[in-house]
Design a protein around this motif. Structure first.
Motif, PDB file in Angstrom:
ATOM      1  N   ASN A 583      18.194  27.930 -20.252  1.00  0.00           N
ATOM      2  CA  ASN A 583      17.823  26.546 -19.983  1.00  0.00           C
ATOM      3  C   ASN A 583      16.443  26.478 -19.321  1.00  0.00           C
ATOM      4  OD1 ASN A 583      18.713  23.687 -19.944  1.00  0.00           O
ATOM      5  ND2 ASN A 583      18.464  23.928 -17.746  1.00  0.00           N
ATOM      6  N   ASN A 584      16.185  27.427 -18.408  1.00  0.00           N
ATOM      7  CA  ASN A 584      14.883  27.478 -17.738  1.00  0.00           C
ATOM      8  C   ASN A 584      13.758  27.757 -18.732  1.00  0.00           C
ATOM      9  OD1 ASN A 584      16.442  27.188 -15.492  1.00  0.00           O
ATOM     10  ND2 ASN A 584      16.100  29.245 -14.680  1.00  0.00           N
ATOM     11  N   LEU A 585      14.029  28.661 -19.686  1.00  0.00           N
ATOM     12  CA  LEU A 585      13.034  28.945 -20.725  1.00  0.00           C
ATOM     13  C   LEU A 585      12.736  27.691 -21.542  1.00  0.00           C
ATOM     14  CD1 LEU A 585      13.948  32.463 -22.133  1.00  0.00           C
ATOM     15  CD2 LEU A 585      11.688  31.732 -21.395  1.00  0.00           C
ATOM     16  N   GLY A 586      13.788  26.944 -21.848  1.00  0.00           N
ATOM     17  CA  GLY A 586      13.590  25.692 -22.573  1.00  0.00           C
ATOM     18  C   GLY A 586      12.691  24.742 -21.805  1.00  0.00           C
ATOM     19  N   SER A 587      12.921  24.640 -20.494  1.00  0.00           N
ATOM     20  CA  SER A 587      12.098  23.758 -19.658  1.00  0.00           C
ATOM     21  C   SER A 587      10.642  24.221 -19.644  1.00  0.00           C
ATOM     22  CB  SER A 587      12.650  23.727 -18.229  1.00  0.00           C
ATOM     23  OG  SER A 587      13.950  23.190 -18.211  1.00  0.00           O
ATOM     24  N   ILE A 599      13.986  23.218 -27.543  1.00  0.00           N
ATOM     25  CA  ILE A 599      15.306  22.850 -28.071  1.00  0.00           C
ATOM     26  C   ILE A 599      16.088  24.093 -28.476  1.00  0.00           C
ATOM     27  CG2 ILE A 599      16.466  21.740 -30.036  1.00  0.00           C
ATOM     28  CD1 ILE A 599      14.219  19.574 -29.848  1.00  0.00           C
ATOM     29  N   SER A 600      15.384  25.073 -29.062  1.00  0.00           N
ATOM     30  CA  SER A 600      16.047  26.306 -29.489  1.00  0.00           C
ATOM     31  C   SER A 600      16.746  26.982 -28.313  1.00  0.00           C
ATOM     32  CB  SER A 600      15.019  27.254 -30.115  1.00  0.00           C
ATOM     33  OG  SER A 600      15.610  28.478 -30.453  1.00  0.00           O
ATOM     34  N   TYR A 601      16.050  27.093 -27.176  1.00  0.00           N
ATOM     35  CA  TYR A 601      16.646  27.730 -25.999  1.00  0.00           C
ATOM     36  C   TYR A 601      17.706  26.845 -25.351  1.00  0.00           C
ATOM     37  CZ  TYR A 601      12.995  31.235 -26.380  1.00  0.00           C
ATOM     38  OH  TYR A 601      12.186  32.240 -26.833  1.00  0.00           O
ATOM     39  N   GLN A 602      17.463  25.528 -25.326  1.00  0.00           N
ATOM     40  CA  GLN A 602      18.434  24.620 -24.710  1.00  0.00           C
ATOM     41  C   GLN A 602      19.738  24.577 -25.508  1.00  0.00           C
ATOM     42  OE1 GLN A 602      15.848  21.244 -24.635  1.00  0.00           O
ATOM     43  NE2 GLN A 602      15.053  21.689 -22.587  1.00  0.00           N
ATOM     44  N   GLU A 603      19.640  24.690 -26.837  1.00  0.00           N
ATOM     45  CA  GLU A 603      20.862  24.729 -27.652  1.00  0.00           C
ATOM     46  C   GLU A 603      21.648  26.008 -27.394  1.00  0.00           C
ATOM     47  OE1 GLU A 603      19.833  24.028 -31.735  1.00  0.00           O
ATOM     48  OE2 GLU A 603      20.191  21.882 -31.516  1.00  0.00           O
ATOM     49  N   ALA A 623      26.851  18.911 -19.008  1.00  0.00           N
ATOM     50  CA  ALA A 623      26.169  17.612 -18.949  1.00  0.00           C
ATOM     51  C   ALA A 623      24.660  17.797 -18.785  1.00  0.00           C
ATOM     52  CB  ALA A 623      26.734  16.788 -17.794  1.00  0.00           C
ATOM     53  N   LYS A 624      24.276  18.757 -17.955  1.00  0.00           N
ATOM     54  CA  LYS A 624      22.851  19.029 -17.720  1.00  0.00           C
ATOM     55  C   LYS A 624      22.170  19.498 -19.003  1.00  0.00           C
ATOM     56  CE  LYS A 624      19.812  21.838 -14.794  1.00  0.00           C
ATOM     57  NZ  LYS A 624      19.759  22.854 -13.719  1.00  0.00           N
ATOM     58  N   SER A 625      22.839  20.392 -19.746  1.00  0.00           N
ATOM     59  CA  SER A 625      22.271  20.890 -21.005  1.00  0.00           C
ATOM     60  C   SER A 625      22.116  19.761 -22.019  1.00  0.00           C
ATOM     61  CB  SER A 625      23.164  21.998 -21.584  1.00  0.00           C
ATOM     62  OG  SER A 625      23.126  23.151 -20.779  1.00  0.00           O
ATOM     63  N   LEU A 626      23.116  18.887 -22.087  1.00  0.00           N
ATOM     64  CA  LEU A 626      23.047  17.744 -23.009  1.00  0.00           C
ATOM     65  C   LEU A 626      21.878  16.833 -22.638  1.00  0.00           C
ATOM     66  CD1 LEU A 626      26.865  16.944 -23.181  1.00  0.00           C
ATOM     67  CD2 LEU A 626      25.463  17.683 -25.120  1.00  0.00           C
ATOM     68  N   ASN A 627      21.704  16.604 -21.347  1.00  0.00           N
ATOM     69  CA  ASN A 627      20.618  15.746 -20.872  1.00  0.00           C
ATOM     70  C   ASN A 627      19.253  16.347 -21.218  1.00  0.00           C
ATOM     71  OD1 ASN A 627      20.511  13.198 -19.444  1.00  0.00           O
ATOM     72  ND2 ASN A 627      19.352  14.289 -17.881  1.00  0.00           N
ATOM     73  N   LEU A 629      18.569  18.446 -23.651  1.00  0.00           N
ATOM     74  CA  LEU A 629      18.369  18.349 -25.100  1.00  0.00           C
ATOM     75  C   LEU A 629      17.939  16.940 -25.491  1.00  0.00           C
ATOM     76  CD1 LEU A 629      21.285  20.564 -26.402  1.00  0.00           C
ATOM     77  CD2 LEU A 629      18.911  20.748 -27.148  1.00  0.00           C
ATOM     78  N   GLY A 630      18.523  15.938 -24.839  1.00  0.00           N
ATOM     79  CA  GLY A 630      18.102  14.561 -25.100  1.00  0.00           C
ATOM     80  C   GLY A 630      16.634  14.368 -24.784  1.00  0.00           C
ATOM     81  N   SER A 631      16.193  14.939 -23.663  1.00  0.00           N
ATOM     82  CA  SER A 631      14.791  14.830 -23.252  1.00  0.00           C
ATOM     83  C   SER A 631      13.864  15.490 -24.269  1.00  0.00           C
ATOM     84  CB  SER A 631      14.617  15.472 -21.876  1.00  0.00           C
ATOM     85  OG  SER A 631      13.269  15.448 -21.482  1.00  0.00           O
ATOM     86  N   SER A 632      14.241  16.691 -24.742  1.00  0.00           N
ATOM     87  CA  SER A 632      13.382  17.410 -25.695  1.00  0.00           C
ATOM     88  C   SER A 632      13.317  16.700 -27.047  1.00  0.00           C
ATOM     89  CB  SER A 632      13.888  18.847 -25.872  1.00  0.00           C
ATOM     90  OG  SER A 632      13.706  19.580 -24.681  1.00  0.00           O
ATOM     91  N   TRP A 633      14.467  16.193 -27.515  1.00  0.00           N
ATOM     92  CA  TRP A 633      14.438  15.454 -28.785  1.00  0.00           C
ATOM     93  C   TRP A 633      13.613  14.173 -28.643  1.00  0.00           C
ATOM     94  CZ3 TRP A 633      15.068  17.381 -33.269  1.00  0.00           C
ATOM     95  CH2 TRP A 633      15.954  18.447 -33.480  1.00  0.00           C
ATOM     96  N   GLY A 634      13.680  13.550 -27.464  1.00  0.00           N
ATOM     97  CA  GLY A 634      12.843  12.379 -27.217  1.00  0.00           C
ATOM     98  C   GLY A 634      11.368  12.739 -27.256  1.00  0.00           C
TER      99      GLY A 634
END
Length: 713
Positions: A583-587, A599-603, A623-627, A629-634
């Motif tokens: 998740n940190n890598l995704g951020s 998104i790849s790392y967050q998924e 819930a945090k991971s879903l949130n 992913l929502g941010s990255s898709w946005g």
């Protein structure tokens, strides 16, 4: 028929109490009854059971006659069988008995050949026995251990005959692999390993020693384990002291804490590299104390991750040896080859060298074009602290590489002048650049540090001076990018777990290597290169921080994966710390603007936390991971998909905290939904979410309180 079936049930029960001999007699009586009643179904079942009894006897007593009898009984049952499922079971039993029969025959023939000194014939038979029972997905550990021990005996005799150090190290690797497959009775193999060291010293190094202390290897293993335990505890301390992900991504404090965490990880990896250097130095000194003083000045230089300071306590040992100018003689090379063999023997006895790394031709012939000759997969021996393998594409040790069909032999025992020649254009092109890249970034391990300084000066002459250096730099950089193009390109989000080394850890290393090349920085440490790039103003301070954070997270994730798996297994296993690192890598990728990679790392993180806590479990990490992913898709502009993730996150949070509970995470999700609906043009819906978020924020922090979360709603 019922009477006979009941008799079979009684016989089965007796077999558990009275053993196989009594059981066989009872089954024979049951067979007589079945034949008298002309009941073929029961007769088939009894024949199958009699076959099982003889199969078990054959396995226990290693009795070929019993295995032959089992095969006859299974075949007789097959002839009379009319049931397809029972027939399939009998076929399986027959082939298994046949395989065991061949296995025992190969072992017996091999034992005779070994006794007669016919080593090639013995090896061929032991390898054939191993092939019969080898199944990487479900290894028969006991039988593999029997074969590997015997192969070890073959290679000990080869060492005594040829006096080649490598034969003794191959024998040691075979014995250690056998020990990894044994639950008990390891004493005899341990004794053989102690004898190998004395035999190596006598036959190869011409050194007589009365006794090798058995507790040396135990001490080495203990020290290695202490290094790993220390790294794990330091990692846990970093988690507690520097957790940037307790803050919102747009909170300035988050960026500061993230950078502080990266510096702490950097210090951890520098410490790991230093501890490994000390461990290697002590092993080398231990070898020299037995072999006697070297014939000239020397320096062991660390390569790969040891040099870049991204090494883990499980990483392979990649190194070369520099020798004094003017001292490159046969006797000098012989001494340092023997020293390397002796060091290799000590490293193998740590028990973490997989057999393919030894390139034993009868198991893994990497030079053959026939894929059938590279067949043995070692799924049991733990893979950890070991020499870089003898495979032609590896071989980053003083042994170098033997001649192949396309390339000449290479030795990594050289004077500084000769070692620097691997950077010359014609040699770099012939070797495919990889070797020159590895030898360009080195670190002192033990010996005379002055030799390393001389080598670095020679390197500088080739890499940064002369007319060819700009061309060489460009060619090397392009080659690195071309060879790693697949891993550099953004991964399309799939939700599948990636390979930590290939797909995560490698990218920051490639970026740093290419930047160092084109700016002609000759430092080895990845961390020091980033600092130098910043000092030279080749990259801005903000980007230097991002690169440090990215490097720290990828290195940390690799370390966590190895610690969790207990060795070099690069596939992620489900663990909360690894999920957090993903998740940190995704951020971090999101901060760098690569939202697809984020998104790849967050998924992956979402997939892992669902595996850990359950697919339908309500948990804050899900819930945090879903949130996120929502941010990255946005950020990618897909606001409909962002809304789907935000709505799932909101639903989970309300379940966790309560439908009507005021909570900062719920307020944040409401705000995110307002933002996404606004971006889609539905401003009425956006306002409703913003109003709910604002109201909740004021309830949490106070009606008249100034707070960043309220101002953002």
């Amino acid at each position: 028929m019922l009477r006979v079936c009941e008799k079979l049930r009684v016989v089965d029960a007796k077999s558990k109490r009275h053993g196989l001999a009594r059981t066989e007699t009872d089954y024979l009586r049951a067979l007589q009854d079945a034949m008298a009643n002309m009941d073929s179904c029961v007769e088939v079942e009894v024949l199958k059971s009699l076959g099982d009894v003889n199969l078990e006897k054959g396995k226990m007593d290693k009795n070929s006659e019993m295995l032959d009898r089992a095969m006859v009984l299974y075949r007789t049952a097959l002839i009379q069988c009319n049931d397809a499922d029972v027939g399939e079971s009998l076929e399986h039993r027959y082939h298994y008995a046949e395989k065991l029969r061949s296995y025992e025959e190969y072992l017996t023939t091999g034992d005779r050949a070994l006794t007669d000194g016919k080593l090639d014939e013995a090896e061929q038979n032991f390898v054939s026995a191993l092939r019969e029972i080898h199944d990487p997905s479900k290894p028969d550990r006991g039988k593999e251990a029997e074969c590997l021990c015997r192969l070890g005996d073959v290679y000990v005799q080869r060492g005594e005959t040829t006096k080649e150090g490598r034969k003794f190290t191959q024998a040691a690797a075979l014995y250690n692999a056998a020990m990894a497959r044994m639950d008990k009775n390891k004493h005899s193999v341990t004794k053989k390993l102690q004898e190998i060291e004395q035999l190596f010293l006598h036959h190869t190094a011409n050194v007589e020693t009365k006794h090798v202390p058995p507790d040396l290897a135990i001490g080495h293993k203990k020290r290695l384990q202490e290094m790993r335990t220390c790294a794990k505890s330091q990692l846990e301390a970093i988690d507690h002291q520097h957790n940037p992900y307790q803050y919102d991504e747009d909170d300035p404090v988050m960026i500061t804490v993230e950078a502080e965490g990266a510096e702490a990880v950097k210090a951890l990896f520098k410490n790991i590299a230093k501890n490994r250097q000390g461990f290697i130095k002590d092993l080398v000194n231990e070898c020299i104390a037995t072999l006697g003083p070297p014939p000239c000045k020397y320096a062991f230089i660390g390569l790969g991750s040891q040099a870049t300071e991204l090494v883990t306590p499980y990483s392979d040992l990649e190194f070369a040896i520099l020798i004094e100018e003017g001292k490159d003689t046969y006797d000098t090379r012989r001494y340092f080859l023997n020293l390397t063999h002796y060091l290799h023997l000590k490293v193998i006895n740590l028990g973490e060298t997989i057999l393919p790394a030894m390139a034993i031709p009868s198991l893994n012939d990497f030079l053959s074009e026939d894929p059938e000759k590279d067949w043995f997969f070692d799924s049991v021996t733990p893979r950890g602290f070991a020499f870089d393998g003898f495979m032609p594409w590896a071989s980053k040790t003083p042994f170098g590489r033997n001649k192949t069909k396309r390339k000449p032999p290479v030795s990594l025992i050289q004077t500084p002048t000769e070692m620097a020649k691997f950077q010359l254009l014609d040699i770099s092109v012939a070797e495919g650049y990889h070797l020159s890249d590895i030898l360009r970034r080195v670190v002192f391990l033990t010996g005379e540090e002055a030799l390393v300084k001389i080598y670095e000066e020679k390197l500088k002459e080739v890499v940064t001076d002369g007319l060819l250096s700009p061309l060489l730099v460009r060619l090397s950089a392009l080659k690195i990018l071309e060879e790693n193009r697949e891993h550099i390109n953004s991964h399309e989000p799939t939700g599948q777990l990636l390979n930590v080394k290939k797909d995560i850890y490698r990218f920051p290393g490639i970026a740093i290597e290419v930047l160092a090349l084109i700016t002609q920085i000759t430092l080895a440490s990845a961390w020091d290169i980033i600092d130098r790039l910043k000092e030279m103003e080749e990259i801005q301070e903000e980007n230097a921080t991002h690169l440090t954070v990215l490097t720290s997270i990828s290195a940390e994730l690799r370390l966590r994966t190895y610690l969790n798996n207990g060795g070099q297994q690069d596939k992620n296993t489900a663990h909360p710390d690894i999920a957090m690192s993903l998740n940190n890598l995704g951020s971090s990728w999101s901060h760098l603007g690569d939202h697809k990679k984020a998104i790849s790392y967050q998924e992956q993180s979402l997939s892992m936390v669902k595996t850990i806590y359950g697919e339908n479990t309500t948990h804050p990490d899900i819930a945090k991971s879903l949130n996120n992913l929502g941010s990255s898709w946005g950020n990618l502009g897909d606001h409909k998909k962002a809304i789907r993730y935000y709505e799932q996150a909101l639903s989970l949070m309300k379940t966790i905290y309560g439908e009507n509970t005021t909570h900062p995470d719920i307020a944040k999700s409401l705000n995110n939904l307002g933002l996404s609906w606004g971006n889609l043009g539905d401003h009425k819906k956006a306002i409703r979410y913003y109003e709910q978020s604002l109201s909740m924020g004021r309830t949490i922090y106070g009606e008249n309180t100034t707070h960043p979360d309220i101002s953002s709603h």
